[in-house]
Structure formats: structure tokens, C-alpha cells
Scaffold this motif. Structure first.
Motif, PDB file in Angstrom:
ATOM      1  N   MET A 206       0.819  -1.276   0.318  1.00  0.00           N
ATOM      2  CA  MET A 206       0.141   0.076  -0.295  1.00  0.00           C
ATOM      3  C   MET A 206       1.095   1.085  -0.149  1.00  0.00           C
ATOM      4  N   LEU A 207       2.298   0.933   0.529  1.00  0.00           N
ATOM      5  CA  LEU A 207       2.843   2.318   0.556  1.00  0.00           C
ATOM      6  C   LEU A 207       3.434   2.726  -0.509  1.00  0.00           C
ATOM      7  N   TYR A 208       3.799   1.824  -1.881  1.00  0.00           N
ATOM      8  CA  TYR A 208       4.119   2.146  -3.125  1.00  0.00           C
ATOM      9  C   TYR A 208       3.734   2.865  -3.590  1.00  0.00           C
ATOM     10  N   PRO A 209       2.569   2.717  -3.457  1.00  0.00           N
ATOM     11  CA  PRO A 209       1.289   3.434  -4.633  1.00  0.00           C
ATOM     12  C   PRO A 209       1.473   5.644  -3.541  1.00  0.00           C
ATOM     13  N   LEU A 210       1.141   5.462  -2.253  1.00  0.00           N
ATOM     14  CA  LEU A 210       1.932   6.650  -2.218  1.00  0.00           C
ATOM     15  C   LEU A 210       3.357   7.341  -2.635  1.00  0.00           C
ATOM     16  N   ILE A 211       3.786   6.143  -2.400  1.00  0.00           N
ATOM     17  CA  ILE A 211       5.455   6.895  -2.662  1.00  0.00           C
ATOM     18  C   ILE A 211       5.009   7.595  -4.565  1.00  0.00           C
ATOM     19  N   ILE A 212       4.692   7.180  -5.094  1.00  0.00           N
ATOM     20  CA  ILE A 212       3.842   7.668  -6.576  1.00  0.00           C
ATOM     21  C   ILE A 212       3.310   8.862  -6.796  1.00  0.00           C
ATOM     22  N   GLY A 213       2.087   8.636  -5.555  1.00  0.00           N
ATOM     23  CA  GLY A 213       1.176   9.627  -5.650  1.00  0.00           C
ATOM     24  C   GLY A 213       2.072  10.702  -5.248  1.00  0.00           C
ATOM     25  N   TYR A 214       3.537  10.858  -4.500  1.00  0.00           N
ATOM     26  CA  TYR A 214       3.749  11.728  -3.672  1.00  0.00           C
ATOM     27  C   TYR A 214       4.466  12.102  -4.636  1.00  0.00           C
ATOM     28  N   HIS A 215       5.225  11.784  -5.362  1.00  0.00           N
ATOM     29  CA  HIS A 215       5.964  12.792  -6.887  1.00  0.00           C
ATOM     30  C   HIS A 215       4.978  12.961  -7.927  1.00  0.00           C
ATOM     31  N   TRP A 216       3.160  12.419  -7.495  1.00  0.00           N
ATOM     32  CA  TRP A 216       2.161  12.841  -8.565  1.00  0.00           C
ATOM     33  C   TRP A 216       2.377  14.539  -8.707  1.00  0.00           C
ATOM     34  N   VAL A 217       2.204  14.769  -6.823  1.00  0.00           N
ATOM     35  CA  VAL A 217       1.329  15.505  -6.403  1.00  0.00           C
ATOM     36  C   VAL A 217       2.335  17.031  -7.035  1.00  0.00           C
ATOM     37  N   ILE A 218       3.925  16.256  -6.178  1.00  0.00           N
ATOM     38  CA  ILE A 218       4.767  17.711  -5.921  1.00  0.00           C
ATOM     39  C   ILE A 218       5.050  18.739  -7.590  1.00  0.00           C
ATOM     40  N   LEU A 219       5.374  16.488  -8.849  1.00  0.00           N
ATOM     41  CA  LEU A 219       5.261  17.426 -10.054  1.00  0.00           C
ATOM     42  C   LEU A 219       3.654  19.159 -10.656  1.00  0.00           C
ATOM     43  N   SER A 220       3.072  18.334  -9.635  1.00  0.00           N
ATOM     44  CA  SER A 220       0.959  19.489 -10.197  1.00  0.00           C
ATOM     45  C   SER A 220       1.577  20.673  -9.466  1.00  0.00           C
ATOM     46  N   ILE A 221       2.443  20.722  -8.040  1.00  0.00           N
ATOM     47  CA  ILE A 221       2.964  22.062  -7.276  1.00  0.00           C
ATOM     48  C   ILE A 221       3.516  22.811  -8.057  1.00  0.00           C
ATOM     49  N   VAL A 222       4.718  21.642  -8.893  1.00  0.00           N
ATOM     50  CA  VAL A 222       5.663  22.899  -9.985  1.00  0.00           C
ATOM     51  C   VAL A 222       4.521  23.468 -11.019  1.00  0.00           C
ATOM     52  N   ARG A 223       4.105  22.545 -11.630  1.00  0.00           N
ATOM     53  CA  ARG A 223       3.838  23.058 -12.584  1.00  0.00           C
ATOM     54  C   ARG A 223       2.683  24.142 -12.025  1.00  0.00           C
ATOM     55  N   GLY A 224       2.560  24.203 -10.829  1.00  0.00           N
ATOM     56  CA  GLY A 224       1.589  25.663 -11.049  1.00  0.00           C
ATOM     57  C   GLY A 224       0.235  25.006  -9.884  1.00  0.00           C
ATOM     58  N   GLN A 225      -0.824  23.605 -10.667  1.00  0.00           N
ATOM     59  CA  GLN A 225      -1.725  23.164 -10.604  1.00  0.00           C
ATOM     60  C   GLN A 225      -2.292  23.218  -9.396  1.00  0.00           C
ATOM     61  N   ASP A 226      -3.120  22.855  -8.861  1.00  0.00           N
ATOM     62  CA  ASP A 226      -3.801  23.511  -7.761  1.00  0.00           C
ATOM     63  C   ASP A 226      -3.565  21.583  -6.986  1.00  0.00           C
ATOM     64  N   VAL A 227      -3.627  21.486  -5.511  1.00  0.00           N
ATOM     65  CA  VAL A 227      -3.476  19.780  -5.268  1.00  0.00           C
ATOM     66  C   VAL A 227      -3.895  20.097  -3.729  1.00  0.00           C
TER      67      VAL A 227
END
Length: 165
Positions: A1-22
Motif C-alpha cells: 500500500m505504501l508504494y502507490p503513495l510514494i508515486i502519489g507523492y511524486h505526482w503531487v510534487i509535479l503538480s505543485i511545480v506546474r502550478g496546479q491546484d493540489v
């Protein structure tokens, strides 16, 4: 269950870098979207990095950097297979491994301190505290920097390969 959260963490950081609402729930997106593919990606990356590290530590470190964009690619191009995402990550990271290494270089002493506390002082509590602090403080910075590198590499890749013939 932790592995998809690690990927989700990367996705959230990428969204923040792109200036998207998170929102916090965005961390759980990989659990809802393509769960099997995301877990397969984490497992394959762990296997590949372990095998490269068995050759010697330097190839393992180089491959760690080569595979750094895989989770971002899984988000942006869901139609790609896991192996194609890993291959594209290696392609995008070509020529940038030294820059990525210089990025994490200042933080290596923090991890060495935690390891030293564990081995020399034999204090699991102190080493766990040191490594936890390092992970909490350093990991977001490193992932965010990789996200910025991914955006730059992606832009350069698209300019190179998507030119009209």
C-alpha cells in the motif's frame, strides 16, 4: 500500500511545480488509477537498482538517477508500459546525471551521520531520528528538483522530436 503513495507523492510534487491546484487526496490517485501498473513500476525499479548496485555502487547510483523520471512519466503518459516509461526516463535523463548528483551531494552528510550513529554509537533511536529528519527535510526538495528537471527535459525532448518534418 505504501508504494502507490510514494508515486502519489511524486505526482503531487509535479503538480505543485506546474502550478496546479493540489489537494491531500491527490496523493492517493495512484491507488485508484492503474494500481497494478504503478506497483509493478516500483517493484521493477527496485529490482533494477538492486541488480545494478550489485555490480558496484557507482552503476547503482547512476541508474537511480536514470530512473528518476519514471513516476512522472507514468502520470503524464498512462498509455506507456512500465518498461517504456523506464526507457523514456533513461532517455530524458541522458546528460543530466551529474547535475542530479550535485543536487543531492550536500545532503549526503546527513545520511552518513545517521548511518554512523547506528554503526558506531549503536543507537537505533539517534540514527532513526537523524534519518527521519533527513528524509522529512530533504526528500521534498530532491523530488521537487527532479520534477523541475523533468519539466525541462520534457520540453527539450518535445522540441527535438516533435518538430514538423
Amino acid at each position: 500500500m505504501l508504494y502507490p503513495l510514494i508515486i502519489g507523492y511524486h505526482w503531487v510534487i509535479l503538480s505543485i511545480v506546474r502550478g496546479q491546484d493540489v489537494q491531500f487526496r491527490d496523493v492517493f490517485r495512484p491507488m485508484k488509477e492503474r494500481f497494478g501498473k504503478n506497483v509493478t513500476a516500483v517493484i521493477l525499479l527496485a529490482i533494477f537498482q538492486t541488480l545494478w548496485t550489485l555490480l558496484f555502487i557507482v552503476p547503482g547510483i547512476m541508474k537511480y538517477f536514470s530512473y528518476a523520471f519514471t513516476y512522472f512519466i507514468l502520470r503524464d503518459e498512462p498509455e506507456l508500459s512500465v518498461m517504456d516509461s523506464i526507457t523514456k526516463s533513461r532517455t530524458l535523463m541522458r546528460g543530466q546525471k551529474w547535475e542530479a548528483f550535485k543536487l543531492i551531494l550536500p545532503f549526503i552528510p546527513i545520511y552518513v551521520t545517521g548511518f554512523t550513529l547506528f554503526v558506531v554509537v549503536d543507537s537505533v533511536l539517534l540514527s532513526a531520528l537523524s534519518l527521519s529528519i533527513a528524509t522529512i527535510l530533504v526528500r521534498p526538495f530532491v523530488v521537487a528538483r527532479f520534477a523541475v528537471m523533468y519539466e525541462d527535459s520534457r520540453r527539450a525532448y518535445d522540441e527535438q522530436w516533435n518538430k514538423p518534418a
